[in-house]
Enzyme design. Structure first.
Site, PDB file in Angstrom:
ATOM      1  N   THR A 385     -23.465   3.043  -7.998  1.00  0.00           N
ATOM      2  CA  THR A 385     -22.112   3.081  -7.462  1.00  0.00           C
ATOM      3  C   THR A 385     -21.263   4.130  -8.194  1.00  0.00           C
ATOM      4  O   THR A 385     -21.515   4.431  -9.351  1.00  0.00           O
ATOM      5  CB  THR A 385     -21.529   1.659  -7.634  1.00  0.00           C
ATOM      6  OG1 THR A 385     -22.445   0.725  -7.055  1.00  0.00           O
ATOM      7  CG2 THR A 385     -20.177   1.489  -7.042  1.00  0.00           C
ATOM      8  N   THR A 403     -21.694   3.566  -2.944  1.00  0.00           N
ATOM      9  CA  THR A 403     -22.852   3.081  -3.686  1.00  0.00           C
ATOM     10  C   THR A 403     -24.173   3.300  -2.978  1.00  0.00           C
ATOM     11  O   THR A 403     -24.229   3.311  -1.742  1.00  0.00           O
ATOM     12  CB  THR A 403     -22.704   1.562  -3.971  1.00  0.00           C
ATOM     13  OG1 THR A 403     -23.813   1.115  -4.744  1.00  0.00           O
ATOM     14  CG2 THR A 403     -22.628   0.750  -2.692  1.00  0.00           C
ATOM     15  N   ASP A 427     -28.358  -6.745  -2.883  1.00  0.00           N
ATOM     16  CA  ASP A 427     -27.074  -7.428  -3.093  1.00  0.00           C
ATOM     17  C   ASP A 427     -26.970  -8.725  -2.298  1.00  0.00           C
ATOM     18  O   ASP A 427     -26.044  -9.513  -2.497  1.00  0.00           O
ATOM     19  CB  ASP A 427     -25.904  -6.500  -2.736  1.00  0.00           C
ATOM     20  CG  ASP A 427     -25.492  -5.627  -3.919  1.00  0.00           C
ATOM     21  OD1 ASP A 427     -25.936  -5.892  -5.044  1.00  0.00           O
ATOM     22  OD2 ASP A 427     -24.717  -4.670  -3.711  1.00  0.00           O
ATOM     23  N   GLY A 477     -20.887  -0.332 -11.419  1.00  0.00           N
ATOM     24  CA  GLY A 477     -21.386  -1.253 -12.438  1.00  0.00           C
ATOM     25  C   GLY A 477     -21.760  -2.620 -11.907  1.00  0.00           C
ATOM     26  O   GLY A 477     -21.856  -3.571 -12.696  1.00  0.00           O
TER      27      GLY A 477
HETATM   28  N1  GLY Z   1     -24.161  -2.460  -5.180  1.00  0.00           N
HETATM   29  C1  GLY Z   1     -23.186  -2.960  -6.043  1.00  0.00           C
HETATM   30  C2  GLY Z   1     -22.102  -3.669  -5.327  1.00  0.00           C
HETATM   31  O1  GLY Z   1     -21.821  -3.376  -4.185  1.00  0.00           O
HETATM   32  O2  GLY Z   1     -21.513  -4.547  -5.894  1.00  0.00           O
END
Ligand code: GLY
Length: 573
Positions: A385, A403, A427, A477
């Protein structure tokens, strides 16, 4: 000669004296100039060249939305670890005339996806399937979202070709790698060499490590960007790029189809809003958990005597960790794609609910996370990201986080396009209680379903005072995004740090599970750590917590807060 990254503690320490101006010292070596302060426009991103691309659009009459789109497309070239056209993101816009918009261009699960996609016949999660394979990729949203940002919120004075021109030039002619860019490519060499197309692009032809100043050219990516420039969204979601994407899927047992790509649609959401010490906080709504959790943390922390305790004292860190435990437990239970799951947004943000959630907290001992479960907010109503921040001379601001999920996404390039596949499907909650890349767990709210958006932590945020922007910020992060954004706001608004310092000082992180408090090097003195251990916290050092790129808006100009943990670099005029 190998390139080593200096310890971030050293970098941070070296920057704590000259807070303002000329701060982006670890910025790209090729950057011609950086701005710690500017009066007419500013971009702060993870790469000096991308910040400059945005400022060049501002200088030619574009506004913050035009510049944000140009910066994001440039980051897809100059910061391939996270900048992307193969991933997704969120953009928060505040217009000088008072209007706000939250644009959701998060990836979606392909239509053939289902809740047990990553389970074997015994119902166990197959290691790596949701992170390192073609199945890990969600249908990308970045191109649709960035074009929409430009079309719906741009000045009308800068056309699509102008917005994409810097990215196309950087991809076709190449650009000299900064110290940090070379470091990141070398550090992920093992991942990138396993895919033939990624190896051809991201490893040096002679097998040596990249050095700062080496030129990286990406002709296939330049062609893919050119197709977007000429045909708009159809130049990505249909035609050559879409066909190459689906061919890549077929080669690697992926499930995305041409229909999935053609059907992608970014969406407007209502931003989440909160109040903190006279400031209005505007942040990203579900399918991000980020905005809600940032607001929950600020509301909870406001109930403590923060100034009396002082920054990063044991009492402060104890209270912050206790708050994190509870809000991340809520995240696991209540947050998901609002089109598939009823997220109780008002209930989660209700001050009385938050007070009740903290009622069992003791100042004398840590609460084990096993003793914390999610609360029951009422009622259920209508959840790697890179972040950059933009302001223009009219007072329009854009806070944008995009991201690929992990650095370089899955590490797989769609052959013939130079586009890295995201691994955003990780995710989702692959199975209740099984942690993802960031140690986050989830339940039904974030289960996989066709066409569903995976829950995010991205928290592009804008802080307003009397309706005018004061801070524009966000971070990469994963789960650490939320705590990073909340701490920078607390550092600035409570402890009165200038933005550069508020971003640079060490941070802490906690998230319910694992039951641990992380701290950056030099983040806490030994006696503070001992006191926290006496209270019952398990502590662990973590090299980096977030990478916030922020701008502070003051009557006399814009102040940059680029994060020295990476290649954070500001440009302004
Ligand atoms: N891929 C990290 C987020 O979207 O939280």
């Amino acid at each position: 000669m190998s390139i080593r990254k200096p310890s971030s503690a050293l970098v941070l320490r070296s920057l704590l004296v000259p807070f303002l101006c000329v701060l982006a010292t670890q910025a790209d070596a090729q950057s011609t100039w950086t701005a710690g302060w500017a009066t007419r426009g500013m971009v702060v991103s993870d790469c000096g060249l991308a910040s400059e691309a945005g400022v060049s659009i501002l200088e030619s009459g574009g506004n913050a939305a035009d510049a944000a789109a140009a910066t994001a497309f440039a980051l897809a070239v100059t910061f391939p670890a996270a900048g992307n056209i193969g991933g997704g993101g969120f953009a928060l816009v505040h217009k000088a005339d008072g209007g706000d918009a939250a644009l959701d261009f998060r990836e979606v699960a392909p239509n053939a996806a289902h809740r047990d996609l990553y389970l074997d016949e015994q119902g166990k999660v197959v290691n790596g399937l949701s992170t390192d394979t073609h199945l890990a990729a969600g249908i990308p949203g970045s191109v649709d979202g960035l074009l929409r940002l430009h079309e719906d919120h741009g000045s009308g004075l800068v056309d699509r070709a102008q917005v994409l021109a810097p990215a196309i030039r950087l991809a076709r002619d190449g650009f000299p790698l900064s110290f940090w860019a070379a470091y990141v490519l070398n550090a992920y060499r093992g991942k990138l060499e396993t895919d033939e197309a990624a190896r051809r692009i991201f490893l040096r032809g002679d097998g040596q490590l990249w050095q700062p100043g080496d030129v990286l050219k990406q002709p296939d990516l330049a062609d893919a960007l050119e197709r977007i420039s000429q045909q708009g969204r159809d130049g990505f979601y249909k035609g050559v790029t879409a066909e190459l994407w689906v061919e890549e899927m077929e080669r690697g047992n992926g499930i995305a189809t041409l229909e999935d790509l053609a059907g992608y649609d970014s969406k407007y959401r209502d931003p989440v809003r909160g109040e903190f010490r006279g400031y209005e906080i505007l942040s990203m709504s579900p399918p991000s958990s980020g905005g809600i959790l940032v607001l929950q943390l600020l509301e909870i922390m406001d109930g403590f005597p923060l100034e009396e305790w002082e920054w990063n004292s044991s009492s402060y860190v104890h209270a912050f960790a206790e708050a994190c435990r509870r809000v991340y437990a809520d995240r696991a239970e209540h947050l998901g794609d609002p089109d598939h799951w009823e997220v109780p947004v008002p209930g989660l943000l209700d001050p009385e609910y938050l007070e009740a959630r903290m009622a069992d907290m003791s100042l004398e001992r840590a609460t084990p996370s096993t003793a914390v479960s999610s609360g029951t907010p009422t009622p259920r109503e209508p959840d790697e990201t890179t972040h950059f921040s933009v302001v223009d001379k009219e007072g329009n601001v854009v806070s944008c986080t995009t991201t690929l999920n992990a650095r370089f996404g899955s590490g797989i390039v769609v052959d013939g396009t130079g586009i890295l596949l995201n691994n955003e499907m990780d995710d989702f909650s692959a199975k209740p209680g099984v942690p993802n890349l960031y140690g986050l767990v989830g339940n039904e709210a974030n289960a996989i379903a066709a066409g569903k958006r995976m829950l995010s932590s991205m928290s592009p945020t804008i802080v307003l005072h009397d309706g005018h922007p004061r801070l524009v910020l966000g971070s990469p992060g994963g789960s650490r995004i939320i705590t990073s954004v909340a701490q920078v706001i607390l550092n600035h608004l409570v402890f009165e740090m200038p933005i550069a310092q508020a971003v640079a000082v060490p941070r802490v992180h906690a998230q319910w599970l694992p039951d641990r408090v992380y701290y950056e090097p030099f983040g806490m003195a030994l006696d503070t750590r001992k006191r926290l251990e006496e209270l019952g916290h398990e502590l662990a050092e973590m090299e980096e917590i977030g990478r916030v790129n922020a701008i502070e808006v003051q009557p006399n100009g814009f102040y940059a807060g680029p994060d020295v943990r990476g290649g954070g670099a500001s440009a302004g005029y």
